[in-house]
Scaffold this motif. Structure first.
Motif, PDB file in Angstrom:
ATOM      1  N   PHE A 189       0.842  -1.193   0.000  1.00  0.00           N
ATOM      2  CA  PHE A 189       0.000   0.000   0.000  1.00  0.00           C
ATOM      3  C   PHE A 189       0.885   1.253   0.000  1.00  0.00           C
ATOM      4  N   PHE A 190       0.392   2.295  -0.632  1.00  0.00           N
ATOM      5  CA  PHE A 190       0.990   3.619  -0.483  1.00  0.00           C
ATOM      6  C   PHE A 190      -0.120   4.521   0.025  1.00  0.00           C
ATOM      7  N   THR A 191      -0.007   4.948   1.265  1.00  0.00           N
ATOM      8  CA  THR A 191      -1.151   5.575   1.917  1.00  0.00           C
ATOM      9  C   THR A 191      -0.712   6.626   2.911  1.00  0.00           C
ATOM     10  N   ASP A 192      -1.663   7.375   3.416  1.00  0.00           N
ATOM     11  CA  ASP A 192      -1.381   8.376   4.438  1.00  0.00           C
ATOM     12  C   ASP A 192      -0.913   7.696   5.720  1.00  0.00           C
ATOM     13  N   LEU A 193       0.101   8.277   6.350  1.00  0.00           N
ATOM     14  CA  LEU A 193       0.517   7.837   7.677  1.00  0.00           C
ATOM     15  C   LEU A 193      -0.352   8.602   8.669  1.00  0.00           C
ATOM     16  N   ASP A 194      -1.501   8.015   8.971  1.00  0.00           N
ATOM     17  CA  ASP A 194      -2.541   8.667   9.768  1.00  0.00           C
ATOM     18  C   ASP A 194      -2.152   8.650  11.240  1.00  0.00           C
ATOM     19  N   ARG A 195      -1.721   9.804  11.762  1.00  0.00           N
ATOM     20  CA  ARG A 195      -1.215   9.877  13.134  1.00  0.00           C
ATOM     21  C   ARG A 195      -2.306   9.613  14.172  1.00  0.00           C
ATOM     22  N   ARG A 196      -3.559   9.644  13.787  1.00  0.00           N
ATOM     23  CA  ARG A 196      -4.621   9.288  14.733  1.00  0.00           C
ATOM     24  C   ARG A 196      -4.629   7.796  15.018  1.00  0.00           C
ATOM     25  N   HIS A 197      -4.054   7.024  14.094  1.00  0.00           N
ATOM     26  CA  HIS A 197      -4.049   5.564  14.228  1.00  0.00           C
ATOM     27  C   HIS A 197      -2.642   4.978  14.126  1.00  0.00           C
ATOM     28  N   ALA A 198      -1.629   5.819  14.031  1.00  0.00           N
ATOM     29  CA  ALA A 198      -0.246   5.342  13.925  1.00  0.00           C
ATOM     30  C   ALA A 198       0.618   6.128  14.905  1.00  0.00           C
ATOM     31  N   GLU A 199       1.182   5.428  15.864  1.00  0.00           N
ATOM     32  CA  GLU A 199       2.086   6.059  16.826  1.00  0.00           C
ATOM     33  C   GLU A 199       3.516   5.849  16.363  1.00  0.00           C
ATOM     34  N   ARG A 208      23.935   8.953  12.276  1.00  0.00           N
ATOM     35  CA  ARG A 208      22.952   9.501  11.340  1.00  0.00           C
ATOM     36  C   ARG A 208      21.771  10.109  12.092  1.00  0.00           C
ATOM     37  N   HIS A 209      22.100  10.915  13.101  1.00  0.00           N
ATOM     38  CA  HIS A 209      21.068  11.463  13.969  1.00  0.00           C
ATOM     39  C   HIS A 209      20.129  12.416  13.244  1.00  0.00           C
ATOM     40  N   ALA A 210      20.583  13.017  12.150  1.00  0.00           N
ATOM     41  CA  ALA A 210      19.746  13.979  11.438  1.00  0.00           C
ATOM     42  C   ALA A 210      18.580  13.317  10.703  1.00  0.00           C
ATOM     43  N   VAL A 211      18.629  12.015  10.541  1.00  0.00           N
ATOM     44  CA  VAL A 211      17.550  11.284   9.880  1.00  0.00           C
ATOM     45  C   VAL A 211      17.005  10.270  10.867  1.00  0.00           C
ATOM     46  N   ASP A 212      15.756  10.466  11.259  1.00  0.00           N
ATOM     47  CA  ASP A 212      15.162   9.654  12.315  1.00  0.00           C
ATOM     48  C   ASP A 212      14.893   8.220  11.861  1.00  0.00           C
ATOM     49  N   SER A 213      15.030   7.286  12.789  1.00  0.00           N
ATOM     50  CA  SER A 213      14.593   5.892  12.620  1.00  0.00           C
ATOM     51  C   SER A 213      13.575   5.615  13.721  1.00  0.00           C
ATOM     52  N   ASN A 214      12.583   4.794  13.410  1.00  0.00           N
ATOM     53  CA  ASN A 214      11.430   4.717  14.301  1.00  0.00           C
ATOM     54  C   ASN A 214      10.815   3.331  14.379  1.00  0.00           C
ATOM     55  N   GLU A 215      10.079   3.127  15.455  1.00  0.00           N
ATOM     56  CA  GLU A 215       9.068   2.089  15.531  1.00  0.00           C
ATOM     57  C   GLU A 215       7.733   2.744  15.208  1.00  0.00           C
ATOM     58  N   VAL A 216       6.885   2.047  14.478  1.00  0.00           N
ATOM     59  CA  VAL A 216       5.555   2.564  14.156  1.00  0.00           C
ATOM     60  C   VAL A 216       4.528   1.522  14.580  1.00  0.00           C
ATOM     61  N   PHE A 217       3.557   1.964  15.378  1.00  0.00           N
ATOM     62  CA  PHE A 217       2.516   1.082  15.886  1.00  0.00           C
ATOM     63  C   PHE A 217       1.186   1.488  15.252  1.00  0.00           C
ATOM     64  N   PHE A 218       0.553   0.551  14.560  1.00  0.00           N
ATOM     65  CA  PHE A 218      -0.715   0.805  13.877  1.00  0.00           C
ATOM     66  C   PHE A 218      -1.860   0.258  14.723  1.00  0.00           C
ATOM     67  N   ASP A 219      -2.831   1.116  14.972  1.00  0.00           N
ATOM     68  CA  ASP A 219      -3.999   0.735  15.768  1.00  0.00           C
ATOM     69  C   ASP A 219      -5.251   1.015  14.948  1.00  0.00           C
ATOM     70  N   ASP A 220      -5.674  -0.002  14.179  1.00  0.00           N
ATOM     71  CA  ASP A 220      -6.862   0.097  13.322  1.00  0.00           C
ATOM     72  C   ASP A 220      -6.771   1.290  12.367  1.00  0.00           C
ATOM     73  N   MET A 221      -5.603   1.431  11.735  1.00  0.00           N
ATOM     74  CA  MET A 221      -5.431   2.533  10.783  1.00  0.00           C
ATOM     75  C   MET A 221      -6.189   2.221   9.491  1.00  0.00           C
ATOM     76  N   PRO A 222      -7.130   3.099   9.096  1.00  0.00           N
ATOM     77  CA  PRO A 222      -7.874   2.846   7.852  1.00  0.00           C
ATOM     78  C   PRO A 222      -7.037   3.176   6.624  1.00  0.00           C
ATOM     79  N   VAL A 223      -7.099   2.297   5.638  1.00  0.00           N
ATOM     80  CA  VAL A 223      -6.374   2.495   4.376  1.00  0.00           C
ATOM     81  C   VAL A 223      -7.363   2.281   3.230  1.00  0.00           C
ATOM     82  N   PRO A 224      -7.625   3.294   2.411  1.00  0.00           N
ATOM     83  CA  PRO A 224      -8.551   3.107   1.286  1.00  0.00           C
ATOM     84  C   PRO A 224      -8.069   1.987   0.361  1.00  0.00           C
ATOM     85  N   ALA A 225      -9.018   1.222  -0.152  1.00  0.00           N
ATOM     86  CA  ALA A 225      -8.658   0.142  -1.073  1.00  0.00           C
ATOM     87  C   ALA A 225      -7.941   0.696  -2.301  1.00  0.00           C
TER      88      ALA A 225
END
Length: 388
Positions: A189-199, A208-225
């Motif tokens: 999928f290529f979709t919005d990273l919806d911060r209401r459903h993605a922490e 490489r501190h200038a470029v962030d690396s992260n964990e991303v947690f998805f909680d029922d994030m809606p993704v259009p078909a």
């Protein structure tokens, strides 16, 4: 047989270097200290049209090949920005490839222009803490619910997610136990990273501190078909098309940062006088640096070979993995030798080589380990049994 760059490739190198030269050691050291994303640099790269170097001209890109993209990323990594600069734009160079190849006309029209002009920042959500490089075992689920999917799960080492408004996301749409093969049932999928459903939680890391690396947690994030690329369940196959270009680009960056460090070491060795003579006159200094020169040039030739094969539509898996393996090893060694050449000052931030060494390790570890790169070569080039 012509080993020189083409006129177009020389133009790429010269013009990208002109952009990079506007951002000096002081700029990148400050961003390494603060952890602030290099917005000014990425905006300058986007303004020059470089984010679309390998994307179709119809959408604002340059329609050039992976060879030209490799020259570009080699030039970026060989600048003061090193891997911080390269990583800040890396995803835009190879990431949209599945959209270009497998997306619909409407999707390409909707997504590519904003990626190319820099209005859209994206991140890459594939790796998971429980799966590592065994991508078929990822557990993030996307469950169909009418005209959308609902995503639940976790990703790790998702670079630029703090800045991104989009994510290229691989998720399982069919449970593993219900698929004929492990590579089936994964969708892209290529979709919005919806911060209401993605922490998004930033990972404190070595370099490489200038470029962030992260964990991303998805909680029922809606993704259009309509944000699914291609057919459901074939996402892993689509992703494979971008793996060889990424290995080529990582190899080019590894050579670039290695040559960056080597040039700094050679400059210091010519100028530093101990016991009445420049240390560069001593073979104990000369030989390691000369060896790195040879290793980096050899790795660059393999990188260009792999890129050329890809651009010709030829199989290039072993060559791309060999380029990544050789370049990452050579780049890391050159950065280490640069520190040793500087002696105690190599440990000081003002000399910059410690920053380069920290950043060089990224390409040695990822996106594929040196061991798995060798496994691919053993299996595909030498015909040996698969070991994993």
């Amino acid at each position: 047989m012509d080993f020189g760059l083409t006129e177009t490739q020389e133009d790429v190198r010269r013009n990208v270097k002109a952009v990079c030269d506007r951002f000096d050691d002081a700029y990148w050291s400050a961003h390494d200290e603060s952890g602030d994303f290099p917005v000014e640099f990425t905006d300058a790269i986007a303004a020059g049209g470089w984010l679309g170097i390998a994307m179709p001209e119809a959408y604002g890109g340059a329609s050039l090949g992976v060879s030209e993209a490799a020259v570009m990323m080699h030039t970026v990594a060989n600048s003061a920005g090193a891997m911080a600069a390269a990583s800040s734009i890396h995803i835009n160079i190879f990431g949209p490839h599945p959209i270009v190849v497998f997306g619909s006309d409407a999707q390409r029209e909707r997504w590519l222009p904003d990626l190319i002009n820099g209005r859209t920042r994206t991140c890459f959500g594939v790796t998971e803490p429980t799966a590592g490089l065994n991508t078929t075992q990822i557990q993030t689920r996307a469950v169909r619910d009418g005209d959308q999917y609902v995503v639940q799960g976790q990703k790790i080492w998702t670079s630029t997610a703090q800045e991104a408004d989009k994510i290229l996301l691989l998720a399982r749409t069919t449970p593993l136990e219900e698929t004929p093969r492990p590579i089936d049932g994964l969708s892209l999928f290529f979709t919005d990273l919806d911060r209401r459903h993605a922490e998004v939680r930033e990972i404190a890391k070595m370099g490489r501190h200038a470029v962030d690396s992260n964990e991303v947690f998805f909680d029922d994030m809606p993704v259009p078909a309509g944000d699914r690329i291609g057919e459901e369940g074939k996402g892993f196959r689509y992703l494979l098309h971008s793996l060889n270009p990424e290995r080529v680009l990582v190899a080019a960056e590894s050579v670039g940062i290695g040559q960056n460090a080597l040039a700094r070491a050679a400059d210091y060795a010519r100028e530093r006088v101990v016991f009445g003579r420049p240390i560069g006159q001593n073979q104990a200094i000369q030989h390691p640096l000369a060896e790195s020169w040879a290793e980096l040039h050899a790795a660059w030739l393999m990188t260009l070979r792999a890129a050329w094969l890809y651009d010709q539509g030829e199989p290039c898996g072993p060559e791309a993995n060999a380029a990544k393996f050789l370049a990452a090893e050579a780049g890391k060694r050159a950065c280490e030798r640069a520190i040793i050449t500087h002696g105690g000052l190599g440990y000081a931030k003002e000399m910059q080589v410690e920053r380069l060494f920290r950043e060089s390790l990224i390409n040695w570890i990822a996106p594929v380990s040196p061991q798995l790169a060798l496994c691919n070569i053993a299996e595909k080039a030498l015909g040996l049994p698969k070991s994993y």
